[in-house]
Design a protein around this motif. Structure first.
Motif, mmCIF file in Angstrom:
data_model
loop_
_atom_site.group_PDB
_atom_site.id
_atom_site.type_symbol
_atom_site.label_atom_id
_atom_site.label_comp_id
_atom_site.label_asym_id
_atom_site.label_seq_id
_atom_site.Cartn_x
_atom_site.Cartn_y
_atom_site.Cartn_z
ATOM 1 N N PRO A 81 0.477 -1.094 -0.136
ATOM 2 C CA PRO A 81 0.446 -0.146 0.370
ATOM 3 C C PRO A 81 0.667 0.977 0.108
ATOM 4 C CG PRO A 81 -0.271 -1.335 1.333
ATOM 5 C CD PRO A 81 0.080 -2.233 1.133
ATOM 6 N N ALA A 82 0.418 2.161 -0.210
ATOM 7 C CA ALA A 82 1.042 3.301 -0.903
ATOM 8 C C ALA A 82 2.049 4.303 0.667
ATOM 9 C CB ALA A 82 0.353 4.089 -1.549
ATOM 10 N N TRP A 83 0.515 4.203 1.562
ATOM 11 C CA TRP A 83 1.236 4.898 2.951
ATOM 12 C C TRP A 83 1.950 3.808 3.942
ATOM 13 C CZ3 TRP A 83 0.510 1.772 7.929
ATOM 14 C CH2 TRP A 83 0.381 1.234 8.224
ATOM 15 N N LYS A 84 2.340 2.373 3.523
ATOM 16 C CA LYS A 84 3.164 2.026 3.278
ATOM 17 C C LYS A 84 4.661 2.467 3.201
ATOM 18 C CE LYS A 84 0.972 -1.912 6.062
ATOM 19 N NZ LYS A 84 0.907 -3.427 6.131
ATOM 20 N N GLN A 85 5.042 2.199 1.755
ATOM 21 C CA GLN A 85 5.497 3.237 1.061
ATOM 22 C C GLN A 85 6.567 3.849 1.540
ATOM 23 O OE1 GLN A 85 5.249 2.745 -3.034
ATOM 24 N NE2 GLN A 85 3.813 1.127 -3.602
ATOM 25 N N THR A 86 5.757 4.917 1.666
ATOM 26 C CA THR A 86 6.135 6.372 2.152
ATOM 27 C C THR A 86 6.448 6.309 3.917
ATOM 28 O OG1 THR A 86 4.150 7.209 0.857
ATOM 29 C CG2 THR A 86 4.649 8.410 2.973
ATOM 30 N N ALA A 87 6.007 5.089 4.284
ATOM 31 C CA ALA A 87 6.675 5.348 5.690
ATOM 32 C C ALA A 87 8.019 4.315 5.772
ATOM 33 C CB ALA A 87 5.314 4.056 6.557
ATOM 34 N N LEU A 88 7.690 3.668 4.924
ATOM 35 C CA LEU A 88 8.948 3.471 4.598
ATOM 36 C C LEU A 88 10.740 3.953 4.497
ATOM 37 C CD1 LEU A 88 9.817 0.286 5.570
ATOM 38 C CD2 LEU A 88 10.443 -0.353 3.236
ATOM 39 N N VAL A 89 10.122 4.960 2.831
ATOM 40 C CA VAL A 89 11.119 5.384 2.263
ATOM 41 C C VAL A 89 11.324 7.057 3.197
ATOM 42 C CG1 VAL A 89 11.174 7.580 0.443
ATOM 43 C CG2 VAL A 89 9.806 5.360 0.506
ATOM 44 N N LEU A 90 10.507 7.192 4.487
ATOM 45 C CA LEU A 90 10.601 8.086 5.894
ATOM 46 C C LEU A 90 11.484 7.578 6.192
ATOM 47 C CD1 LEU A 90 9.883 10.811 7.066
ATOM 48 C CD2 LEU A 90 8.311 9.730 7.873
ATOM 49 N N LEU A 91 12.292 6.547 6.951
ATOM 50 C CA LEU A 91 12.502 5.425 7.373
ATOM 51 C C LEU A 91 14.158 6.114 6.681
ATOM 52 C CD1 LEU A 91 12.564 3.654 10.422
ATOM 53 C CD2 LEU A 91 12.437 1.955 8.684
ATOM 54 N N VAL A 92 13.870 5.447 5.582
ATOM 55 C CA VAL A 92 15.592 5.100 5.366
ATOM 56 C C VAL A 92 16.138 6.654 4.467
ATOM 57 C CG1 VAL A 92 15.321 2.973 4.382
ATOM 58 C CG2 VAL A 92 15.102 4.759 2.799
ATOM 59 N N LEU A 93 15.082 7.522 4.840
ATOM 60 C CA LEU A 93 15.434 9.186 3.943
ATOM 61 C C LEU A 93 15.709 10.426 5.111
ATOM 62 C CD1 LEU A 93 15.492 11.402 1.692
ATOM 63 C CD2 LEU A 93 13.008 11.249 1.963
ATOM 64 N N PHE A 94 15.499 9.557 5.933
ATOM 65 C CA PHE A 94 15.703 11.077 7.461
ATOM 66 C C PHE A 94 16.863 11.129 7.582
ATOM 67 C CE2 PHE A 94 15.351 11.174 12.361
ATOM 68 C CZ PHE A 94 15.611 12.570 11.999
ATOM 69 N N PRO A 95 17.524 9.734 7.734
ATOM 70 C CA PRO A 95 18.360 9.267 8.468
ATOM 71 C C PRO A 95 20.002 10.240 7.268
ATOM 72 C CG PRO A 95 17.455 7.247 7.884
ATOM 73 C CD PRO A 95 16.870 8.173 8.211
ATOM 74 N N VAL A 96 19.793 10.221 6.155
ATOM 75 C CA VAL A 96 20.150 10.135 5.443
ATOM 76 C C VAL A 96 20.331 12.382 5.143
ATOM 77 C CG1 VAL A 96 20.825 10.999 2.633
ATOM 78 C CG2 VAL A 96 19.935 8.249 3.407
ATOM 79 N N VAL A 97 19.013 11.971 5.181
ATOM 80 C CA VAL A 97 19.251 13.942 5.103
ATOM 81 C C VAL A 97 19.579 14.584 6.640
ATOM 82 C CG1 VAL A 97 17.999 16.204 5.134
ATOM 83 C CG2 VAL A 97 17.208 14.314 3.891
ATOM 84 N N MET A 98 19.829 13.719 7.816
ATOM 85 C CA MET A 98 20.413 14.140 9.174
ATOM 86 C C MET A 98 21.920 13.859 8.838
ATOM 87 S SD MET A 98 18.183 15.306 11.050
ATOM 88 C CE MET A 98 19.118 15.339 12.988
ATOM 89 N N LEU A 99 22.785 13.386 8.275
ATOM 90 C CA LEU A 99 24.344 12.683 7.882
ATOM 91 C C LEU A 99 24.495 13.633 7.288
ATOM 92 C CD1 LEU A 99 24.186 8.844 8.063
ATOM 93 C CD2 LEU A 99 24.803 10.957 9.461
ATOM 94 N N GLU A 100 23.464 14.150 5.872
ATOM 95 C CA GLU A 100 24.008 15.356 5.321
ATOM 96 C C GLU A 100 24.150 16.461 5.510
ATOM 97 O OE1 GLU A 100 21.704 15.086 1.594
ATOM 98 O OE2 GLU A 100 22.531 13.218 0.319
ATOM 99 N N MET A 101 23.513 16.970 6.445
ATOM 100 C CA MET A 101 23.331 18.499 7.290
ATOM 101 C C MET A 101 24.107 18.114 7.813
ATOM 102 S SD MET A 101 19.437 18.811 7.980
ATOM 103 C CE MET A 101 19.803 19.845 9.434
ATOM 104 N N ARG A 102 24.727 17.513 8.815
ATOM 105 C CA ARG A 102 25.601 17.229 9.626
ATOM 106 C C ARG A 102 27.268 17.067 8.791
ATOM 107 N NH1 ARG A 102 29.828 18.138 12.178
ATOM 108 N NH2 ARG A 102 29.934 17.771 14.092
#
Length: 302
Positions: free
Chosen positions: A206-227
């Motif tokens: 389902p689309a909402w599960k896809q979105t939830a999983l993408v958020l799970l892996v995207l969030f640390p990537v963005v945070m590490l890039e910021m740092r």
């Protein structure tokens, strides 16, 4: 939005009702779109979302006598003991987990009524096919000749393909006057599309599960890039620095992070029917816990 819970024996009548409604509403002043879809696959509860250009056009439609006649027919189709069809503000169902085909039709000026009459037959036919998950019809906005758009949803790709390749649909297309209209179509993927592998039946999570999983892996990537990356790119123009960061994020998320996360959470993305309820609850708790761990760990970097 009109909401109704149908009687099990009203499927065929409701298919004809959808076709009649689509034809009637499409000819109304200020019509923008109509969307007909169930709450979920095989659900007896359906929503009919009617959009108009402004409040006056909507009020005119709600008070239109033929619409009231259709609503009386809909009441006769409701399940025993269910409330009468209700009217309420419409939510956004475009993230609905299904596969869809977008069909764009250029109609010769002056032949709109002929086109809508033919479309009524198509609507009635597709509504009877297994896996049908609703229709979105949009009136022309600009263009000469005017172009009508229809988004047809089915639960599974093979069910949509069965309708598109059916003899019934082919007969309807052959019946249409080629001088009246010209059409084209394309397939829409739900959620994040090709990032998620389909199962043996062609169905994706389902689309909402896809979105939830993408958020799970995207969030640390963005945070590490910021740092770590942002200080390195600080001397570049902001547009260039942002582009580099986004390109790196998309590359890492699309490969390999989403694939790894999908394999790890496969039991939740597509749980076995026998344990669906337990897997859904446990998976949601695991996702919340992982989000909390990510925020706790990554907050120490700043």
């Amino acid at each position: 939005m009109t909401r109704v819970r149908l009687d099990a024996g009203a499927v065929a009548a409701f298919a004809m009702w959808q076709a009649a409604l689509t034809r009637l509403i499409s000819a109304q002043p200020g019509f923008v779109s109509v969307e007909i879809l169930p709450t979920y696959d095989t659900s007896p509860e359906w929503q009919v979302i009617q959009r108009f250009a402004g409040p006056a056009a909507l009020e005119g439609w709600l008070a239109h006598p033929p619409r009231r006649a259709l609503m009386a027919e809909l009441i006769a189709m409701k399940a025993a003991g269910a409330p009468d069809p209700t009217e309420e503000a419409a939510p956004d169902h475009h993230a609905f987990g299904a596969v869809a085909e977008v069909i764009t039709t250029a109609v010769e000026p002056g032949r709109e009524a002929e086109f809508l009459a033919w479309s009524e037959s198509v609507q009635a036919a597709q509504s009877r096919f297994p896996g049908y998950m609703g229709t979105f019809v949009q009136a022309p906005v600009t263009g000469d000749p005017p172009r009508w758009a229809a988004l047809v949803r089915f639960a599974k790709p093979q069910q949509l393909d069965a309708w598109l390749a059916s003899g019934e649909r082919r007969a309807l297309l052959d019946r249409a006057d080629p001088t009246m209209s010209h059409w084209s179509s394309r397939r829409l993927a739900g959620g994040f599309g090709a990032w998620f592998a389909a199962d043996e039946s062609g169905r994706r999570p389902p689309a909402w599960k896809q979105t939830a999983l993408v958020l799970l892996v995207l969030f640390p990537v963005v945070m590490l890039e910021m740092r770590f990356l942002s200080p390195i790119l600080a001397g570049l123009p902001i547009a260039v620095a942002t582009f580099i960061g986004n390109a790196l994020s998309v590359a890492l998320v699309s490969w390999p992070l989403v694939g790894l996360a999908q394999r790890a959470m496969a039991w939740w993305l597509d749980p076995p029917a026998a344990h669906r309820g337990r897997c859904e609850l446990l998976g949601a708790l695991v996702m919340v816990a992982l989000y909390a761990v990510e925020m706790g760990v990554l907050s120490r970097l700043f």
